[in-house]
Structure formats: structure tokens, C-alpha cells
Motif scaffolding. Structure first.
Motif: not given
Ligand SMILES: [Fe+2]
Ligand SMILES: O=C(O)CCC(=O)C(=O)O
Length: 193
Positions: A113, A115, A171, A189
Motif C-alpha cells: 500500500h 499512505d 511498502h 502521521r
Molecule cells: Fe504504511
């Protein structure tokens, strides 16, 4: 510090970011005190259980959607505050939220995926802290899937992903066949709303 990616992004790795003593203590504390849950995700419209346990912490009640599920943050704890302050000092970034992942053994994993959710801004900055069993973390270029990088994320390590990384690189944390103990990963995040 050297960039681990050959192009199209920036990834920096700090293997002994936390001492062995701090890392042992933080691993035990997070493992026992976090309210871990196994959440369903939607894969091609079908609900499937995630192959790991998760928890979501953050500044306030900003819900955040991730792989088709919406997570409501719990308030920061002293242990998470300590970790957050340390990585904020190094990176110069103020993080608003953290996704915690608990990989119970070698069979727990995370698929490929990026982010790149809208709430993370145009160039998401992800600060990833690992405790417990060392696991291989893999990158592959989104547009040229033969371009690959892998590294071992060890106990007490910090990995910083920034720049255009989330545009160009996926990743994953693959399953392994060899018996492995538990690992906790925290991805900090910055959510813009
Ligand atoms: Fe991730
Ligand atoms: O467990 C890891 O190292 C990766 C976690 C990850 O990619 C994520 O939470 O988005």
C-alpha cells in the motif's frame, strides 16, 4: 544521513533510536496496555479480518479512514507522548496521530500500500517506530514494480518516510515462514483538516 531510495522519494533509517532498556520497557507497556483490536477491512468489496491487531491514537476526535474502515483516536498516553516527542525533535515535524500495529507472530503482516490518503497532505510524512521482533520491510516502485528495496526494522528503530515517497513507492511487511515473536510498529502521521 543517507536516503535509502534510489529515486522518487526520501527514506531515512535510524536503527538504535531508542536504547535497549527503553525499547524493552516500551514494548511491554504497549503490548499489555493498548486496547488492541482486530478490525475488518474491505478487499474487493468483501469484509476480511486484518492479519494483525491495531489501535489508533491522536490529538482529538478526528476520525480517520484507512483501507475502508474509519478509526476513532484514543488520547495520547505518557508512553506514546515520550515516543512522539523524541521523533518530533529529530524530524522537526508535529505529528497529530499514530496508527499502532501489533504483529503477533510471523503470520501477521501488512500488504502492499501507499499512505497517500487526502488527509495526509500532498507529501505525507510518516514516522515509523518499531519494537520487538525485527521484521523485513519492503518497498517497490509503484510504476516500475521491478524496482525494489528492503530493510530490517529492528527493536528500537525509527524510519522516516517523506518527500514524494508515498506517490511513487508502495511498502509492505510480508509474512514469514520462520517462527517469530511479536512486533509492535507505530506509524506517526500528520493529519491536515
Ligand atoms: Fe504504511
Ligand atoms: O509495520 C510496519 O512497519 C508498517 C506499517 C505501515 O505501513 C502502516 O501502518 O501504514
Amino acid at each position: 544521513m543517507q536516503n535509502l531510495l534510489p529515486k522518487d522519494g526520501e527514506v531515512y533509517y535510524y536503527p538504535d533510536f531508542f536504547t535497549k532498556e527503553e525499547s524493552d520497557r516500551l514494548f511491554q507497556e504497549l503490548k499489555t496496555r493498548v486496547n488492541w483490536k482486530q478490525e475488518p477491512i474491505k478487499i474487493f468489496g468483501r469484509e476480511v479480518m486484518q492479519p494483525r491487531l491495531t489501535a489508533w491514537y491522536g490529538d482529538d476526535d478526528k476520525p480517520y479512514s484507512y483501507s475502508g474502515i474509519t478509526m476513532h483516536p484514543e488520547p495520547w498516553t505518557p508512553a506514546l507522548d515520550l515516543i512522539k516527542k523524541r521523533i518530533e525533535e529529530l524530524s522537526g515535524i508535529r505529528f497529530t496521530s499514530a496508527l499502532l500495529n501489533y504483529y503477533r507472530n510471523q503470520q501477521d503482516s501488512m500488504g502492499w500500500h501507499r499512505d497517500n490518503e487526502k488527509e495526509l497532505g500532498s507529501n505525507p510524512i510518516i514516522g515509523s517506530v518499531s519494537f520487538g521482533e525485527a521484521r523485513e520491510f519492503q518497498f517497490r516502485h509503484y510504476y516500475d514494480k521491478t524496482l525494489k528495496q528492503a530493510l530490517l526494522l529492528t527493536h528500537g528503530s525509527f524510519l522516516l518516510m517523506k518527500g514524494s515517497t508515498q506517490h511513487y513507492w508502495e511498502h509492505a511487511l510480508p509474512k514469514r515462514s520462520r517462527v517469530l515473536g511479536g512486533r509492535i510498529n507505530l506509524t506517526f502521521r500528520k493529519i491536515y483538516t
